[in-house]
Design an enzyme around this catalytic site. Structure first.
Site, PDB file in Angstrom:
ATOM      1  N   GLU A 102       0.912  -1.266  -0.061  1.00 37.41           N
ATOM      2  CA  GLU A 102       0.108  -0.056   0.073  1.00 37.41           C
ATOM      3  C   GLU A 102       0.953   1.337   0.037  1.00 37.41           C
ATOM      4  OE1 GLU A 102      -2.805  -0.138  -0.829  1.00 37.41           O
ATOM      5  OE2 GLU A 102      -3.878  -1.718  -0.084  1.00 37.41           O
ATOM      6  N   HIS A 120      -3.226   2.389   8.340  1.00 28.92           N
ATOM      7  CA  HIS A 120      -4.199   1.857   7.437  1.00 28.92           C
ATOM      8  C   HIS A 120      -4.731   0.634   8.061  1.00 28.92           C
ATOM      9  CE1 HIS A 120      -6.017  -0.109   4.321  1.00 28.92           C
ATOM     10  NE2 HIS A 120      -5.239  -0.758   4.046  1.00 28.92           N
ATOM     11  N   HIS A 122      -7.744  -2.741   8.629  1.00 34.09           N
ATOM     12  CA  HIS A 122      -8.983  -3.582   7.896  1.00 34.09           C
ATOM     13  C   HIS A 122      -9.911  -3.462   9.109  1.00 34.09           C
ATOM     14  CE1 HIS A 122      -6.258  -5.374   4.407  1.00 34.09           C
ATOM     15  NE2 HIS A 122      -6.240  -4.056   4.516  1.00 34.09           N
ATOM     16  N   TYR A 141     -20.322  13.428  17.406  1.00 34.64           N
ATOM     17  CA  TYR A 141     -19.450  14.497  16.922  1.00 34.64           C
ATOM     18  C   TYR A 141     -17.941  14.445  16.953  1.00 34.64           C
ATOM     19  CZ  TYR A 141     -18.099  14.593  22.070  1.00 34.64           C
ATOM     20  OH  TYR A 141     -17.633  14.352  23.219  1.00 34.64           O
ATOM     21  N   HIS A 182     -12.768  -2.155   1.979  1.00 37.69           N
ATOM     22  CA  HIS A 182     -11.486  -2.548   2.305  1.00 37.69           C
ATOM     23  C   HIS A 182     -10.986  -2.254   3.727  1.00 37.69           C
ATOM     24  CE1 HIS A 182      -6.975  -1.670   0.492  1.00 37.69           C
ATOM     25  NE2 HIS A 182      -6.956  -2.035   1.704  1.00 37.69           N
ATOM     26  N   TYR A 237      -9.024  20.727  22.897  1.00 35.26           N
ATOM     27  CA  TYR A 237      -9.141  19.725  23.906  1.00 35.26           C
ATOM     28  C   TYR A 237      -7.888  19.122  24.596  1.00 35.26           C
ATOM     29  CZ  TYR A 237     -10.626  15.342  25.826  1.00 35.26           C
ATOM     30  OH  TYR A 237     -10.890  14.143  26.801  1.00 35.26           O
TER      31      TYR A 237
END
Length: 241
Positions: A102, A120, A122, A141, A182, A237
């Site tokens: 990837e 990334h 799955h 939110y 994916h 925050y």
């Protein structure tokens, strides 16, 4: 003694080529530390059930070098000697293990955003949602922490430039997206931030699937304005110096 030398050679071959055959240069201290943090984050994705086996990948940028998990290697087997890095063109400059398939997605993000780290996965709930909608319904939110409603990138074969292009479109103005059939991709200025955004995205997907499964009821959704307001508040925050 000959048998011992033979065993040492075999061990080096299992780990990769001997040091003298490694392409490019050795990792500098900052890269070595970043690699350690990357491996810790990659293992965390497995421990938290965001990936199975060697699916998913993690990367972190150090200057113009992108350290990335190698293709097909279980994260619990990675060691400091397995550091794998490419430049922003994709040319391998560190290590001998082949980078993740990837890589086009990772490089596309680094070339077009201020990302310093990418996760990334799955993740099962997020992947399930990616098969159902073109945008994650505004059920919470925390979508504001990702820049707004989370889009779903159209499907393309993994590891292709087409997938990277679809992902960039879905990421416009966002720090995370879903990839149809994916998984997920999120980025941040640190590995911790990129990982937290992935975990939050998976949680929001699980939340929507849970609420939407109640017969005869529809989840209440927030407006885009409410999501945007939350995003502004979330920027301040946490603890401040």
């Amino acid at each position: 003694m000959a048998e011992q030398r033979h065993e040492q050679v075999d061990a080096r071959e299992r780990r990769g080529a001997p040091d003298r055959e490694r392409p490019g240069r050795h990792a500098v201290l900052e890269e070595a530390r970043a690699w350690e943090a990357l491996v810790t984050t990659a293992r965390r994705t497995v421990a938290d059930q965001l990936v199975v086996g060697t699916s998913g990948n993690v990367s972190v940028r150090v200057g113009d070098t992108v350290l990335v998990t190698p293709s097909g290697v279980p994260y619990d087997r990675l060691t400091p000697d397995d550091v794998t890095g490419v430049d922003l063109t994709g040319r391998q400059v560190l290590g001998t293990l082949r980078p993740t398939s990837e890589l086009p997605m990772h490089l596309a993000v680094y070339r077009t955003t201020d990302a310093e780290a990418i996760v990334h996965t799955h993740a099962v709930h997020a992947t399930a949602v990616s098969t159902l909608v073109t945008e994650l319904p505004r059920v919470h939110y925390m979508a504001g922490a990702l820049g707004g409603p989370v889009r779903v990138a159209p499907y393309a074969a993994y590891g292709t430039q087409e997938l990277a292009d679809h992902m960039l479109t879905a990421l416009a103005g966002r720090s995370g997206c879903l990839l149809r059939n994916h998984g997920t991709l999120t980025y941040g200025t640190t590995l911790d931030q990129a990982y937290d955004r992935t975990a939050q995205l998976e949680w929001m997907c699980r939340l929507w699937l849970t609420a939407a499964s109640v017969p005869g009821l529809e989840p209440s959704l927030l407006t885009e304005e409410q999501i945007a307001e939350a995003g502004e508040r979330l920027r301040g925050y946490g603890q401040r110096d």
